[in-house]
Design a protein around this motif. Structure first.
Motif, PDB file in Angstrom:
ATOM      1  N   LEU A  75       0.637  -1.245   0.082  1.00 29.97           N
ATOM      2  CA  LEU A  75       0.078  -0.136   0.179  1.00 29.97           C
ATOM      3  C   LEU A  75       1.030   1.122   0.017  1.00 29.97           C
ATOM      4  CD1 LEU A  75      -2.708  -1.036   2.875  1.00 29.97           C
ATOM      5  CD2 LEU A  75      -2.678  -1.430   0.263  1.00 29.97           C
ATOM      6  N   VAL A  76       0.637   2.214  -0.968  1.00 30.82           N
ATOM      7  CA  VAL A  76       1.582   3.229  -1.069  1.00 30.82           C
ATOM      8  C   VAL A  76       0.493   4.469  -1.174  1.00 30.82           C
ATOM      9  CG1 VAL A  76       3.459   4.096  -2.526  1.00 30.82           C
ATOM     10  CG2 VAL A  76       3.000   1.765  -2.526  1.00 30.82           C
ATOM     11  N   HIS A  77       0.888   5.228  -0.296  1.00 36.81           N
ATOM     12  CA  HIS A  77       0.267   6.396   0.188  1.00 36.81           C
ATOM     13  C   HIS A  77       0.215   7.555  -0.993  1.00 36.81           C
ATOM     14  CE1 HIS A  77       3.292   9.056   1.568  1.00 36.81           C
ATOM     15  NE2 HIS A  77       3.657   7.688   2.136  1.00 36.81           N
ATOM     16  N   GLY A  78      -0.674   8.792  -0.883  1.00 38.40           N
ATOM     17  CA  GLY A  78      -0.344  10.075  -1.827  1.00 38.40           C
ATOM     18  C   GLY A  78       0.121  11.106  -1.056  1.00 38.40           C
ATOM     19  N   CYS A  79      -0.307  12.145  -1.894  1.00 44.77           N
ATOM     20  CA  CYS A  79       0.417  13.546  -1.350  1.00 44.77           C
ATOM     21  C   CYS A  79       0.199  13.922   0.094  1.00 44.77           C
ATOM     22  CB  CYS A  79      -0.164  14.745  -2.082  1.00 44.77           C
ATOM     23  SG  CYS A  79       0.037  16.364  -1.644  1.00 44.77           S
ATOM     24  N   SER A  82       1.031   9.867   4.920  1.00 47.98           N
ATOM     25  CA  SER A  82       2.020   8.870   5.172  1.00 47.98           C
ATOM     26  C   SER A  82       1.372   7.672   5.012  1.00 47.98           C
ATOM     27  CB  SER A  82       2.506   9.145   6.497  1.00 47.98           C
ATOM     28  OG  SER A  82       1.951   8.650   7.527  1.00 47.98           O
ATOM     29  N   GLY A  83       2.104   6.425   5.503  1.00 45.83           N
ATOM     30  CA  GLY A  83       1.419   5.239   5.675  1.00 45.83           C
ATOM     31  C   GLY A  83       0.293   5.188   6.343  1.00 45.83           C
ATOM     32  N   VAL A 107      -0.161  -7.517   4.287  1.00 50.31           N
ATOM     33  CA  VAL A 107      -0.056  -6.388   3.953  1.00 50.31           C
ATOM     34  C   VAL A 107       1.130  -5.613   4.297  1.00 50.31           C
ATOM     35  CG1 VAL A 107      -1.289  -4.022   4.346  1.00 50.31           C
ATOM     36  CG2 VAL A 107      -2.533  -5.964   4.170  1.00 50.31           C
ATOM     37  N   TYR A 108       1.726  -4.724   3.297  1.00 49.91           N
ATOM     38  CA  TYR A 108       2.994  -4.004   3.619  1.00 49.91           C
ATOM     39  C   TYR A 108       2.702  -2.561   3.299  1.00 49.91           C
ATOM     40  CZ  TYR A 108       5.146  -8.563   3.806  1.00 49.91           C
ATOM     41  OH  TYR A 108       5.458 -10.100   4.028  1.00 49.91           O
ATOM     42  N   ALA A 109       2.809  -1.839   4.234  1.00 51.21           N
ATOM     43  CA  ALA A 109       2.316  -0.487   3.926  1.00 51.21           C
ATOM     44  C   ALA A 109       3.601   0.600   4.082  1.00 51.21           C
ATOM     45  CB  ALA A 109       1.407   0.331   5.084  1.00 51.21           C
ATOM     46  N   ARG A 115       9.453  10.763   3.455  1.00 49.77           N
ATOM     47  CA  ARG A 115       8.015  11.101   4.018  1.00 49.77           C
ATOM     48  C   ARG A 115       8.089  10.310   5.345  1.00 49.77           C
ATOM     49  NH1 ARG A 115       3.656  12.235   0.617  1.00 49.77           N
ATOM     50  NH2 ARG A 115       5.089  12.657  -0.754  1.00 49.77           N
ATOM     51  N   GLY A 116       7.217  10.858   5.990  1.00 45.88           N
ATOM     52  CA  GLY A 116       6.842  10.088   7.606  1.00 45.88           C
ATOM     53  C   GLY A 116       7.969   9.477   8.075  1.00 45.88           C
TER      54      GLY A 116
END
Length: 339
Positions: A75-79, A82-83, A107-109, A115-116
């Motif tokens: 799972l890859v977050h946006g602008c 963070s995760g 699940v791998y976030a 970032r973060g």
């Protein structure tokens, strides 16, 4: 409810937190990264300004369910996020990482590079010389319309499914963004490639700003990439370009509501339609899922946090089950670590 032809199976996405969640493993690690030498590490007299630090690393938080019934998801977050965006909703419901875990997916976030929890140094990413890197923070006034919570701040769309009463929790989760300071491709891209290889068949799930990254990873190498799911990607490969990298690769692009009224998102949806058509003409297995066209109205840009986030997750899981991505699940039940 069975989502896959393999056993064991998970539980329905609507299942609440009252049902025990049993894990085989959980933890975190970093992947990628490189050393740089800088003479601008510190403006504090107690700490030397010169030294060597690691940059471009990507933080990964993982959990593997006791009963694995699907391929690992990254799972890859946006602008500006963070995760954490996948961990819970603003109004406290389970996030997609928990939902998919309960359904049997490892699940791998990740937190994008710079970032973060991946960290961000004050030394410029290139070589540690020169001015501080470009960084920005998105204000809630702009985020309100960019995330399509409403047409203007602080007015929500009458049918919005975003939990407006808890929007303050979304504002708390937003972090400084180094996107414009980093090279193209973003350092997150090679990290995704490395993570997919180690997992041996992962579905890369991206959102918004990160939408393009899994596509760039697939263009560089298909090793370990079983499928791509892009939630409202901000960019996609050029439909007129070479799309041979996506031949026979399952790709799902998902869009919510009120897109036509957004000068930012309407062209991006048009690009998504063009990409799907071109990718399929080149031998791909791409699909565009428009929620309004399925009769699901009111979704914001934050699909994984809307009040029907379980419904959207179920649609994604059903698509993965139908596609049965090639090579999925090679290391689904085995936690990994290291760079």
């Amino acid at each position: 409810m069975r989502l896959f032809d393999t056993k064991p199976r998970g539980v329905p996405f609507a299942t609440g937190a009252d049902v025990p969640l049993t894990l085989r493993a959980q933890g975190s690690f970093f992947i990628g990264g490189r050393d740089i030498r800088s003479d601008a590490l510190s403006a504090v007299p107690a700490y030397a300004p010169s030294g060597t630090v690691v940059v471009d690393q990507v933080y990964v938080r993982f959990a593997v369910p006791a009963a694995v019934g699907g391929p690992p998801l990254v799972l890859v977050h946006g602008c500006c996020l963070s995760g954490q965006a996948w961990e819970t909703t603003p109004d406290g419901r389970p996030g997609w990482d928990e939902m998919f875990l309960r359904a049997g997916f490892p699940v791998y976030a990740v937190d994008q590079a710079w970032r973060g929890r991946s960290g961000a140094g004050i030394a410029p990413a290139a070589n540690g010389d020169g001015p501080l890197p470009t960084v920005f923070s998105a204000g809630r006034e702009d985020a309100w319309t960019v995330f399509r919570i409403g047409p203007r701040f602080p007015e929500p769309y009458p049918d919005t499914l975003f939990p407006v009463d808890a929007v303050g929790e979304l504002w708390k989760s937003m972090v400084p963004d180094f996107f414009y300071a980093l090279p193209t491709p973003n350092p997150t891209v090679p990290a995704l490639s490395a993570l997919a290889r180690r997992l041996g068949g992962a579905v890369l799930v991206s959102h918004s700003q990160a939408g393009l990254y899994p596509f760039q990873a697939a263009e560089a190498a298909r090793d370990g990439i079983a499928a791509l799911v892009a939630l409202e990607p901000a960019a996609l490969p050029d439909p007129a370009g070479d799309l041979s990298a996506f031949r026979d690769l399952p790709v799902l692009i998902v869009y919510g509501d009120h897109v036509a009224a957004s000068p930012r998102w309407a062209p991006r949806l048009a690009l998504a339609r063009a990409f799907v058509a071109a990718a399929n003409a080149a031998g791909g297995r791409a699909e565009l899922m428009s929620l309004p066209e399925r009769g699901i109205r009111g979704n914001s840009h934050m699909l994984m946090q809307d009040r029907n986030s379980d419904v959207v997750a179920e649609l994604v899981a059903a698509w993965i089950g139908r596609e049965r991505p090639h090579g999925a699940g090679g290391a689904a039940g085995r936690p990994i670590g290291g760079a």
